[in-house]
Design a protein around this motif. Structure first.
Motif, PDB file in Angstrom:
ATOM      1  N   ASP A 329       0.805  -1.222   0.000  1.00  0.00           N
ATOM      2  CA  ASP A 329       0.000   0.000   0.000  1.00  0.00           C
ATOM      3  C   ASP A 329       0.839   1.274   0.000  1.00  0.00           C
ATOM      4  N   GLY A 330       2.159   1.129   0.002  1.00  0.00           N
ATOM      5  CA  GLY A 330       3.024   2.309  -0.018  1.00  0.00           C
ATOM      6  C   GLY A 330       3.471   2.781   1.346  1.00  0.00           C
ATOM      7  N   ASP A 331       3.087   2.076   2.429  1.00  0.00           N
ATOM      8  CA  ASP A 331       3.549   2.441   3.769  1.00  0.00           C
ATOM      9  C   ASP A 331       4.968   1.921   3.974  1.00  0.00           C
ATOM     10  N   PHE A 332       5.823   2.757   4.567  1.00  0.00           N
ATOM     11  CA  PHE A 332       7.196   2.338   4.800  1.00  0.00           C
ATOM     12  C   PHE A 332       7.266   1.330   5.945  1.00  0.00           C
ATOM     13  N   PHE A 333       8.127   0.332   5.774  1.00  0.00           N
ATOM     14  CA  PHE A 333       8.321  -0.638   6.841  1.00  0.00           C
ATOM     15  C   PHE A 333       8.929   0.075   8.048  1.00  0.00           C
ATOM     16  N   PRO A 334       8.388  -0.156   9.248  1.00  0.00           N
ATOM     17  CA  PRO A 334       8.846   0.587  10.433  1.00  0.00           C
ATOM     18  C   PRO A 334      10.144   0.033  11.006  1.00  0.00           C
ATOM     19  N   ILE A 335      11.252   0.326  10.328  1.00  0.00           N
ATOM     20  CA  ILE A 335      12.571  -0.088  10.775  1.00  0.00           C
ATOM     21  C   ILE A 335      13.140   0.982  11.701  1.00  0.00           C
ATOM     22  N   ASN A 336      13.716   0.554  12.846  1.00  0.00           N
ATOM     23  CA  ASN A 336      14.251   1.497  13.837  1.00  0.00           C
ATOM     24  C   ASN A 336      13.142   2.446  14.292  1.00  0.00           C
ATOM     25  N   ASP A 337      13.503   3.669  14.685  1.00  0.00           N
ATOM     26  CA  ASP A 337      12.471   4.630  15.073  1.00  0.00           C
ATOM     27  C   ASP A 337      11.620   4.947  13.853  1.00  0.00           C
ATOM     28  N   ALA A 338      10.345   4.628  13.925  1.00  0.00           N
ATOM     29  CA  ALA A 338       9.484   4.837  12.752  1.00  0.00           C
ATOM     30  C   ALA A 338       8.030   4.868  13.186  1.00  0.00           C
ATOM     31  N   GLN A 339       7.314   5.866  12.687  1.00  0.00           N
ATOM     32  CA  GLN A 339       5.877   5.927  12.927  1.00  0.00           C
ATOM     33  C   GLN A 339       5.156   5.148  11.836  1.00  0.00           C
ATOM     34  N   LYS A 340       4.321   4.240  12.242  1.00  0.00           N
ATOM     35  CA  LYS A 340       3.576   3.449  11.272  1.00  0.00           C
ATOM     36  C   LYS A 340       2.589   4.330  10.518  1.00  0.00           C
ATOM     37  N   GLY A 341       2.402   4.010   9.259  1.00  0.00           N
ATOM     38  CA  GLY A 341       1.479   4.779   8.430  1.00  0.00           C
ATOM     39  C   GLY A 341       2.160   5.825   7.575  1.00  0.00           C
ATOM     40  N   MET A 342       3.442   6.140   7.852  1.00  0.00           N
ATOM     41  CA  MET A 342       4.168   7.054   6.972  1.00  0.00           C
ATOM     42  C   MET A 342       4.379   6.354   5.629  1.00  0.00           C
ATOM     43  N   SER A 343       4.156   7.086   4.548  1.00  0.00           N
ATOM     44  CA  SER A 343       4.123   6.416   3.248  1.00  0.00           C
ATOM     45  C   SER A 343       4.707   7.288   2.151  1.00  0.00           C
ATOM     46  N   TYR A 344       4.733   6.738   0.938  1.00  0.00           N
ATOM     47  CA  TYR A 344       5.234   7.522  -0.193  1.00  0.00           C
ATOM     48  C   TYR A 344       4.209   8.532  -0.708  1.00  0.00           C
ATOM     49  N   TYR A 345       3.134   8.718   0.034  1.00  0.00           N
ATOM     50  CA  TYR A 345       2.203   9.807  -0.260  1.00  0.00           C
ATOM     51  C   TYR A 345       2.592  11.096   0.474  1.00  0.00           C
ATOM     52  N   SER A 346       3.645  11.041   1.285  1.00  0.00           N
ATOM     53  CA  SER A 346       4.085  12.220   2.026  1.00  0.00           C
ATOM     54  C   SER A 346       4.663  13.264   1.070  1.00  0.00           C
ATOM     55  N   ARG A 347       4.686  14.516   1.517  1.00  0.00           N
ATOM     56  CA  ARG A 347       5.169  15.597   0.657  1.00  0.00           C
ATOM     57  C   ARG A 347       6.642  15.401   0.290  1.00  0.00           C
ATOM     58  N   GLU A 348       7.414  14.786   1.219  1.00  0.00           N
ATOM     59  CA  GLU A 348       8.826  14.566   0.919  1.00  0.00           C
ATOM     60  C   GLU A 348       8.995  13.613  -0.263  1.00  0.00           C
ATOM     61  N   LEU A 349       8.113  12.610  -0.356  1.00  0.00           N
ATOM     62  CA  LEU A 349       8.255  11.629  -1.434  1.00  0.00           C
ATOM     63  C   LEU A 349       7.699  12.139  -2.750  1.00  0.00           C
ATOM     64  N   VAL A 350       6.756  13.077  -2.703  1.00  0.00           N
ATOM     65  CA  VAL A 350       6.337  13.730  -3.941  1.00  0.00           C
ATOM     66  C   VAL A 350       7.540  14.436  -4.544  1.00  0.00           C
ATOM     67  N   THR A 351       8.248  15.180  -3.702  1.00  0.00           N
ATOM     68  CA  THR A 351       9.459  15.867  -4.158  1.00  0.00           C
ATOM     69  C   THR A 351      10.506  14.871  -4.646  1.00  0.00           C
ATOM     70  N   ALA A 352      10.721  13.797  -3.877  1.00  0.00           N
ATOM     71  CA  ALA A 352      11.755  12.818  -4.213  1.00  0.00           C
ATOM     72  C   ALA A 352      11.484  12.146  -5.548  1.00  0.00           C
ATOM     73  N   VAL A 353      10.243  11.722  -5.760  1.00  0.00           N
ATOM     74  CA  VAL A 353       9.902  11.025  -7.000  1.00  0.00           C
ATOM     75  C   VAL A 353      10.058  11.955  -8.198  1.00  0.00           C
ATOM     76  N   ASP A 354       9.605  13.192  -8.062  1.00  0.00           N
ATOM     77  CA  ASP A 354       9.701  14.141  -9.176  1.00  0.00           C
ATOM     78  C   ASP A 354      11.156  14.441  -9.530  1.00  0.00           C
ATOM     79  N   ILE A 355      11.978  14.676  -8.509  1.00  0.00           N
ATOM     80  CA  ILE A 355      13.382  14.999  -8.770  1.00  0.00           C
ATOM     81  C   ILE A 355      14.114  13.790  -9.339  1.00  0.00           C
ATOM     82  N   ALA A 356      13.849  12.610  -8.789  1.00  0.00           N
ATOM     83  CA  ALA A 356      14.510  11.401  -9.288  1.00  0.00           C
ATOM     84  C   ALA A 356      14.141  11.137 -10.745  1.00  0.00           C
ATOM     85  N   TYR A 357      12.892  11.397 -11.094  1.00  0.00           N
ATOM     86  CA  TYR A 357      12.462  11.210 -12.481  1.00  0.00           C
ATOM     87  C   TYR A 357      13.167  12.205 -13.405  1.00  0.00           C
ATOM     88  N   HIS A 358      13.175  13.457 -13.021  1.00  0.00           N
ATOM     89  CA  HIS A 358      13.702  14.528 -13.866  1.00  0.00           C
ATOM     90  C   HIS A 358      15.212  14.403 -14.068  1.00  0.00           C
TER      91      HIS A 358
END
Length: 755
Positions: A329-358
């Motif tokens: 579903d796009g949720d990051f695996f909670p490795i080490n300190d991690a809040q469950k439910g954080m996913s690639y829908y976050s604003r940081e990953l919007v930026t990351a995906v766009d920059i990585a593509y470009h």
């Protein structure tokens, strides 16, 4: 009506004259300085291209309209800059956070829409901050090792400057020379100096905190063409005054003496060549924004640095690694300190995906992620994504079984994710993970169709919820979540790995023994840990089996081999979600409330029931999300079973009430824990039918356990038997093996066989 008409005409005339005056001022500023703004995330050519395509790029247009509505609402509400006083989640904290997010968005709107109201809003807010900032002492909340001024820690101050720098870049040419000089003298340069030279214990580190600090200083340096600040950002401060035993806000030690520091060091050290970030995906997600936004700015302003080629293109690899560290579903695996439910829908990953593509060769698989995110950056990179989607270039992002090495050279363990159509097995055998690391070598978690089956607890924190510790880490993060008993791995003598000491754990890492996913019928990962307990070697091998002999085809086989030079007590917990259905052994519920132990996390476990293990096989059956699961484990009559629940010694109810059970072996030197975990069948609450609610595994048996070999048999309910044999001491793919077990000969090539 006539009067109103004349007033309107005069107003338009005055507005036009003001605009003309402003345009002349901009022209003068541009000619004086040969300006090249905007140049961080937007460029002049990029803005021109975006404007030419507006109205024809659906995803970009949709994002633009949503951002415009958001910013317009904030402009109408007026500027609000409160005196700082709160922790995370408090009013002043959240208002300053909202301000920096809106500043950045207003900046791109000004450039794209060419509407001066956004520039006016940014200027006016900056002027208010320029009045406030010189008067601010350190933040009144004293918890942080590096207190900020606007926020309780320098980390959040750095967030502010990273975003505010982008807004300043967007209105730089629009401002008068006098306005720029005032803002730089009273706000931006003092802000950058405070983050850096006034807080070297924060700035000169290898950690996500310092990445934000380095990038904050670097971004404002690029806007102002300040080479001195830029060098500090890239290479750190030239100082050795930082004490090596200072603790940070997360309980880790600051170790920056004689260590490379600065932005480039934060690229070199935490990232492996595979793009895995040693703190884990939750903090990798958080850090990717400053890493990538600064890289984008450097590519635009300092292309000679070739930042996207640095360390063999590690930044682009990191985005791919991070996406692979998410579940179905796009949720990051909670490795080490991690809040469950954080996913690639976050604003940081919007930026990351766009920059990585470009900047990463326009990998069309990233378009499928961007399409799900349903928004883009309002810059050159977002335009690229929107055009790719518009032109139907989308390909699915396929998550395969993968190993991501840890450590700057890829030699400090790894994390492996083994996948089939529904199951995802996450096996962690990494390094410590800096101050956000947990003491859980050779731990695992299991997902079925994106849902947790056997879980990792994650962190003990309610991020940005003021009622819970000001939104910060709770003490239970140290006393429970980081401790080994909170994870699905072996605990020796009720003591956490490395005795729960960061300075010991940070010097050690596990080692991969083998990773083989070539045959989708039997995918195998195996690793060893030799330092968690002196004198004890832990060796865990996990298989994801897809075998039509069994009803649901797929199951996990877990061989956990422990060898020691002394007698010990070994605990192997399994933290499940859902409702116990049945166990094949008698257990005694405890009427007296008691805890499992007094320290190392054991003090947080209620003992709910106790049992003696069955003579041969334990079976534990539960229901979760309308799917049945069974753990089958080879046990001895001397083994003990303990039913537990988290939440003991937790007066403020900071912990979830999660169930688990523990297989315990007492007075044991060497042990082989053999377990199968099988999803099977379903239940429909609508039809009220259950299908295949019982396991198809009838028996699991250890048939050989020596220093060199471990062999187990798995028999299904139709009395068909499969055998798995592992060579514990030679992982060479070409090695030939011959064994006789129970008068049967086995011959194979490679470290294991399944037949």
């Amino acid at each position: 009506m006539v009067l109103k008409k004349y007033v309107f005409i005069i107003s338009v005339f005055i507005l036009s004259a003001c605009k003309n005056d402003k345009a002349e001022t901009i022209a003068e500023n541009t000619s004086d300085k040969n300006s090249s703004h905007p140049s961080l995330i937007l460029t002049k050519e990029g803005v021109k291209d975006i404007r030419a395509k507006l109205g024809t790029i659906p995803l970009f247009d949709k994002t633009l309209e949503a951002v415009k509505q958001e910013v317009d609402a904030e402009i109408n509400a007026g500027i609000e800059i409160p005196i700082p006083k709160d922790f995370s989640g408090g009013y002043t904290h959240e208002q300053h956070k909202k301000n920096f997010l809106i500043l950045q968005k207003a900046g791109v709107l000004f450039q794209i829409l060419d509407d001066e109201k956004y520039a006016v809003y940014i200027r006016d807010m900056f002027m208010e901050y320029a009045k406030l900032y010189p008067t601010l002492p350190l933040h009144p909340q004293e918890r942080s090792y590096a207190r900020g001024k606007l926020f309780w820690q320098c980390l959040n101050d750095s967030n502010w400057l990273v975003y505010a720098s982008q807004a300043y870049d967007c209105i730089y040419d629009w401002l008068s020379k006098e306005e720029r000089e005032h803002l730089e003298k009273d706000l931006f340069i003092p802000f950058a100096n405070f983050i850096s030279k006034e807080n070297p214990q924060f700035f000169n580190r290898v950690h996500n905190h310092s990445t934000w600090g380095n990038v904050a200083v670097g971004m404002i340096a690029l806007v102002m063409d300040n080479d001195d600040l830029l060098n500090k950002a890239l290479y750190g401060l030239k100082t050795d005054s930082i004490a090596a035993d200072v603790k940070d806000d997360d309980g880790g030690f600051i170790k920056s003496k004689n260590q490379k520091v600065g932005f480039l060091a934060n690229l070199d050290e935490p990232f492996s060549p595979d793009g895995y970030y040693t703190e884990g995906p939750y903090y990798q997600r958080y850090a990717m924004y400053p890493f990538l936004i600064f890289a984008q700015a450097l590519e635009n302003k300092k292309p000679e640095l070739k930042i996207f080629e640095y360390k063999d293109g590690v930044l682009i690899k990191a985005v791919d690694a991070l996406l692979n560290l998410s579940d179905k579903d796009g949720d990051f695996f909670p490795i080490n300190d991690a809040q469950k439910g954080m996913s690639y829908y976050s604003r940081e990953l919007v930026t990351a995906v766009d920059i990585a593509y470009h900047y990463g060769g326009k990998n069309s698989e990233l378009l499928s992620i961007a399409k799900k995110q349903d928004k883009v950056n309002l810059d050159d990179t977002g335009l690229s994504i929107a055009l790719g989607i518009k032109n139907n270039e989308v390909k699915p992002f396929t998550k395969e079984s993968i190993t991501l090495k840890d450590g700057p050279n890829g030699k400090q363990g790894a994390i492996s994710i083994i996948r089939n159509s529904n199951l995802e097995l996450v096996y962690k055998y990494t390094s410590q993970g800096l101050s956000h690391g947990h003491y859980d070598k050779l731990s695992f978690s299991l997902y079925n169709d994106g849902k947790e089956v056997l879980q990792d607890y994650g962190l003990a924190r309610f991020v940005n919820i003021e009622q819970k510790g000001g939104g910060n880490y709770l003490k239970e993060n140290t006393t429970w979540a980081k401790q080994t008993i909170a994870h699905n791995t072996i605990i020796q003598n009720e003591t956490s790995h490395f005795n729960g000491k960061y300075e010991i754990g940070s010097k050690n890492h596990s080692n991969e023994y083998l990773f083989n996913v070539e045959n989708k019928k039997v995918q195998v990962v195996s690793a060893k840990e030799e330092n968690a307990y002196p004198g004890t070697i832990l060796h865990r091998t996990m298989l994801l089996v897809n075998d039509t002999t069994f009803i649901n085809h797929s199951f996990v086989l877990d061989l956990y081999n422990v060898s020691s030079n002394a007698l010990n007590k070994y605990d192997l917990p399994f933290y499940y979600s859902g409702q116990l259905m049945q166990a094949n052994f008698k257990y005694q519920q405890q009427s007296e409330i008691k805890t499992l132990g007094s320290s190392n996390g054991y003090q947080h476990l209620f003992v709910k029931a106790l049992a003696d293990a069955p003579k041969n096989n334990l079976q534990f059956n539960w229901l979760d999300n309308n799917v049945f699961y069974t753990i089958t484990s080879a046990t001895l009559p001397t083994d003990k079973i303990i039913f537990v629940e988290t939440g003991a010694n937790d007066p403020e109810f900071n912990l979830r009430r999660d169930p688990g059970f523990i297989i315990r072996k007492n007075n044991t030197k060497n042990a082989l824990f053999v377990t199968a975990i099988e999803p099977h069948g379903t239940y429909s609450p609508v039809s009220e039918f259950s299908v295949n609610s019982y396991s198809s595994i009838a028996e699991i048996k250890t048939i050989l356990s020596t220093k060199d070999y471990s062999a187990v048999s798995i028999t299904n309910i139709n009395k068909e038997t499969k055998t798995f044999i592992l060579c514990n001491t030679n992982s060479n793919k070409e090695a030939k093996h011959t064994l006789k077990i129970n008068n049967k000969d086995y011959n194979w090539v490679g470290p294991f066989m399944y037949n």
